[in-house]
Design a protein around this motif. Structure first.
Motif, PDB file in Angstrom:
ATOM      1  N   ILE A 161       0.865  -1.177   0.000  1.00  0.00           N
ATOM      2  CA  ILE A 161       0.000   0.000   0.000  1.00  0.00           C
ATOM      3  C   ILE A 161       0.901   1.226   0.000  1.00  0.00           C
ATOM      4  N   ALA A 162       0.671   2.113  -0.939  1.00  0.00           N
ATOM      5  CA  ALA A 162       1.433   3.362  -1.004  1.00  0.00           C
ATOM      6  C   ALA A 162       0.542   4.495  -0.522  1.00  0.00           C
ATOM      7  N   LEU A 163       1.044   5.269   0.404  1.00  0.00           N
ATOM      8  CA  LEU A 163       0.333   6.433   0.921  1.00  0.00           C
ATOM      9  C   LEU A 163       1.152   7.668   0.577  1.00  0.00           C
ATOM     10  N   SER A 164       0.574   8.514  -0.246  1.00  0.00           N
ATOM     11  CA  SER A 164       1.223   9.780  -0.603  1.00  0.00           C
ATOM     12  C   SER A 164       0.459  10.905   0.071  1.00  0.00           C
ATOM     13  N   ILE A 165       1.178  11.901   0.546  1.00  0.00           N
ATOM     14  CA  ILE A 165       0.523  13.052   1.161  1.00  0.00           C
ATOM     15  C   ILE A 165       0.922  14.319   0.416  1.00  0.00           C
ATOM     16  N   THR A 166      -0.026  15.205   0.300  1.00  0.00           N
ATOM     17  CA  THR A 166       0.188  16.468  -0.402  1.00  0.00           C
ATOM     18  C   THR A 166       0.008  17.612   0.579  1.00  0.00           C
ATOM     19  N   LYS A 167       0.934  18.546   0.569  1.00  0.00           N
ATOM     20  CA  LYS A 167       0.814  19.730   1.417  1.00  0.00           C
ATOM     21  C   LYS A 167      -0.185  20.690   0.772  1.00  0.00           C
ATOM     22  N   VAL A 168      -1.190  21.077   1.532  1.00  0.00           N
ATOM     23  CA  VAL A 168      -2.161  22.058   1.061  1.00  0.00           C
ATOM     24  C   VAL A 168      -2.077  23.261   2.004  1.00  0.00           C
ATOM     25  N   LEU A 175      -6.707  42.773   4.114  1.00  0.00           N
ATOM     26  CA  LEU A 175      -7.287  43.883   3.365  1.00  0.00           C
ATOM     27  C   LEU A 175      -6.441  45.138   3.527  1.00  0.00           C
ATOM     28  N   ALA A 176      -5.778  45.254   4.656  1.00  0.00           N
ATOM     29  CA  ALA A 176      -4.939  46.426   4.932  1.00  0.00           C
ATOM     30  C   ALA A 176      -3.475  45.986   4.960  1.00  0.00           C
ATOM     31  N   ASP A 177      -2.601  46.845   5.392  1.00  0.00           N
ATOM     32  CA  ASP A 177      -1.167  46.560   5.434  1.00  0.00           C
ATOM     33  C   ASP A 177      -0.823  45.720   6.661  1.00  0.00           C
ATOM     34  N   GLU A 178      -1.160  44.460   6.593  1.00  0.00           N
ATOM     35  CA  GLU A 178      -0.845  43.513   7.649  1.00  0.00           C
ATOM     36  C   GLU A 178      -0.196  42.289   7.014  1.00  0.00           C
ATOM     37  N   GLU A 179       0.165  41.335   7.847  1.00  0.00           N
ATOM     38  CA  GLU A 179       0.749  40.106   7.329  1.00  0.00           C
ATOM     39  C   GLU A 179      -0.349  39.113   6.993  1.00  0.00           C
ATOM     40  N   SER A 180      -0.074  38.241   6.039  1.00  0.00           N
ATOM     41  CA  SER A 180      -1.024  37.189   5.658  1.00  0.00           C
ATOM     42  C   SER A 180      -1.119  36.148   6.767  1.00  0.00           C
ATOM     43  N   ASP A 181      -2.270  35.483   6.840  1.00  0.00           N
ATOM     44  CA  ASP A 181      -2.453  34.335   7.722  1.00  0.00           C
ATOM     45  C   ASP A 181      -2.339  33.077   6.869  1.00  0.00           C
ATOM     46  N   PHE A 182      -1.629  32.070   7.398  1.00  0.00           N
ATOM     47  CA  PHE A 182      -1.427  30.826   6.668  1.00  0.00           C
ATOM     48  C   PHE A 182      -2.007  29.667   7.459  1.00  0.00           C
ATOM     49  N   GLY A 183      -2.584  28.727   6.740  1.00  0.00           N
ATOM     50  CA  GLY A 183      -3.066  27.483   7.324  1.00  0.00           C
ATOM     51  C   GLY A 183      -2.598  26.338   6.451  1.00  0.00           C
ATOM     52  N   GLY A 184      -2.228  25.226   7.060  1.00  0.00           N
ATOM     53  CA  GLY A 184      -1.733  24.097   6.285  1.00  0.00           C
ATOM     54  C   GLY A 184      -2.244  22.777   6.809  1.00  0.00           C
ATOM     55  N   ILE A 185      -2.453  21.829   5.885  1.00  0.00           N
ATOM     56  CA  ILE A 185      -2.871  20.475   6.240  1.00  0.00           C
ATOM     57  C   ILE A 185      -2.385  19.524   5.154  1.00  0.00           C
ATOM     58  N   PHE A 186      -2.231  18.264   5.506  1.00  0.00           N
ATOM     59  CA  PHE A 186      -1.853  17.239   4.547  1.00  0.00           C
ATOM     60  C   PHE A 186      -3.108  16.533   4.028  1.00  0.00           C
ATOM     61  N   ILE A 187      -3.124  16.234   2.729  1.00  0.00           N
ATOM     62  CA  ILE A 187      -4.215  15.507   2.096  1.00  0.00           C
ATOM     63  C   ILE A 187      -3.662  14.160   1.623  1.00  0.00           C
ATOM     64  N   PRO A 188      -4.343  13.042   1.965  1.00  0.00           N
ATOM     65  CA  PRO A 188      -3.804  11.715   1.626  1.00  0.00           C
ATOM     66  C   PRO A 188      -4.281  11.192   0.270  1.00  0.00           C
ATOM     67  N   THR A 189      -3.458  10.338  -0.319  1.00  0.00           N
ATOM     68  CA  THR A 189      -3.827   9.559  -1.494  1.00  0.00           C
ATOM     69  C   THR A 189      -3.279   8.154  -1.289  1.00  0.00           C
ATOM     70  N   PHE A 190      -4.169   7.161  -1.313  1.00  0.00           N
ATOM     71  CA  PHE A 190      -3.760   5.774  -1.150  1.00  0.00           C
ATOM     72  C   PHE A 190      -3.735   5.076  -2.495  1.00  0.00           C
ATOM     73  N   ALA A 191      -2.763   4.194  -2.704  1.00  0.00           N
ATOM     74  CA  ALA A 191      -2.709   3.363  -3.904  1.00  0.00           C
ATOM     75  C   ALA A 191      -2.465   1.927  -3.473  1.00  0.00           C
ATOM     76  N   VAL A 192      -3.324   1.029  -3.938  1.00  0.00           N
ATOM     77  CA  VAL A 192      -3.207  -0.382  -3.561  1.00  0.00           C
ATOM     78  C   VAL A 192      -3.779  -1.230  -4.697  1.00  0.00           C
ATOM     79  N   ASP A 193      -3.217  -2.425  -4.859  1.00  0.00           N
ATOM     80  CA  ASP A 193      -3.740  -3.384  -5.817  1.00  0.00           C
ATOM     81  C   ASP A 193      -4.227  -4.583  -5.012  1.00  0.00           C
ATOM     82  N   LEU A 194      -5.546  -4.653  -4.809  1.00  0.00           N
ATOM     83  CA  LEU A 194      -6.122  -5.738  -4.011  1.00  0.00           C
ATOM     84  C   LEU A 194      -6.042  -7.088  -4.719  1.00  0.00           C
ATOM     85  N   ASN A 195      -5.699  -7.082  -5.999  1.00  0.00           N
ATOM     86  CA  ASN A 195      -5.591  -8.343  -6.749  1.00  0.00           C
ATOM     87  C   ASN A 195      -4.178  -8.903  -6.748  1.00  0.00           C
ATOM     88  N   SER A 196      -3.248  -8.208  -6.062  1.00  0.00           N
ATOM     89  CA  SER A 196      -1.861  -8.684  -6.082  1.00  0.00           C
ATOM     90  C   SER A 196      -1.730  -9.980  -5.298  1.00  0.00           C
TER      91      SER A 196
END
Length: 196
Positions: A161-168, A175-196
């Motif tokens: 089973i291969a599990l790949s994660i993507t940074k989002v 709106l004014a002269d301030e710093e940006s706010d950042f949020g981050g999370i990982f999104i999973p993708t699984f790959a498997v061959d059940l017929n192997s």
């Protein structure tokens, strides 16, 4: 118009009192994919560093089995050699053997070896990570699982089973002269061959 202006950012604004649609917000969305070879700005780099340092817990559930934890060994690949690692917690309840394994690295190969002839009806693989907040950066907690089974059959003797994660990363620009706010999370993708 001023009331609509104050409905920003979408993450922290409350219901709109000036329109029939209470969910109306002042927001603009755009999406892009950024190449890993493009240098990040200083603010973006802080968010990427938070995500790169997030610790992962691998959760493995062997479902519908009578196998005990003493029949399982967990190995991780370091270079070209496999080294044994221990689980953080285990539980054997209602024919489900659950293991939680702390991962020393985010990019790692892990294998479970079962020294038992008893069968497994299904496998559930998951990954979890704690969140973290600092001034303008929010690293989201995540906990996801994916089940693998084959209707009317037991699982194969070897099931890669291969599990790949993507940074989002979400950037909320001010709106004014301030710093940006950042949020981050990982999104999973699984790959498997059940017929192997």
């Amino acid at each position: 118009m001023l009331m609509y202006y104050k409905q920003y950012p979408i993450e922290t604004s409350s219901d709109s009192s000036f329109a029939c649609d209470l969910s109306l917000r002042n927001a603009r969305f755009k999406t892009n994919v950024q190449s890993l070879s493009v240098p990040h700005s200083h603010a973006e780099q802080e968010m990427f560093d938070l995500m790169s340092n997030q610790e992962f817990i691998l959760n493995v559930d062997f479902v519908n089995t009578l196998i005990n934890c003493d029949a399982i060994s967990i190995q991780m690949q370091l270079g070209k050699t496999w080294s044994t690692i221990r689980w953080l917690t285990y539980q054997n309840k209602n024919s489900i053997l659950s293991l939680s394994i702390p991962l020393p690295y985010q990019h790692i190969s892990v294998q479970s070896l079962l020294e038992d002839i008893r069968t497994i009806g299904a496998l559930r693989i998951g990954l979890a990570g704690d969140g973290q907040e600092s001034e303008n950066f929010t690293l989201r907690e995540f906990n996801f699982h994916q089940s693998f089974s084959k209707n009317g059959q037991i699982l194969a003797q070897t099931l890669p089973i291969a599990l790949s994660i993507t940074k989002v990363i979400n950037e909320t620009e001010p709106l004014a002269d301030e710093e940006s706010d950042f949020g981050g999370i990982f999104i999973p993708t699984f790959a498997v061959d059940l017929n192997s």
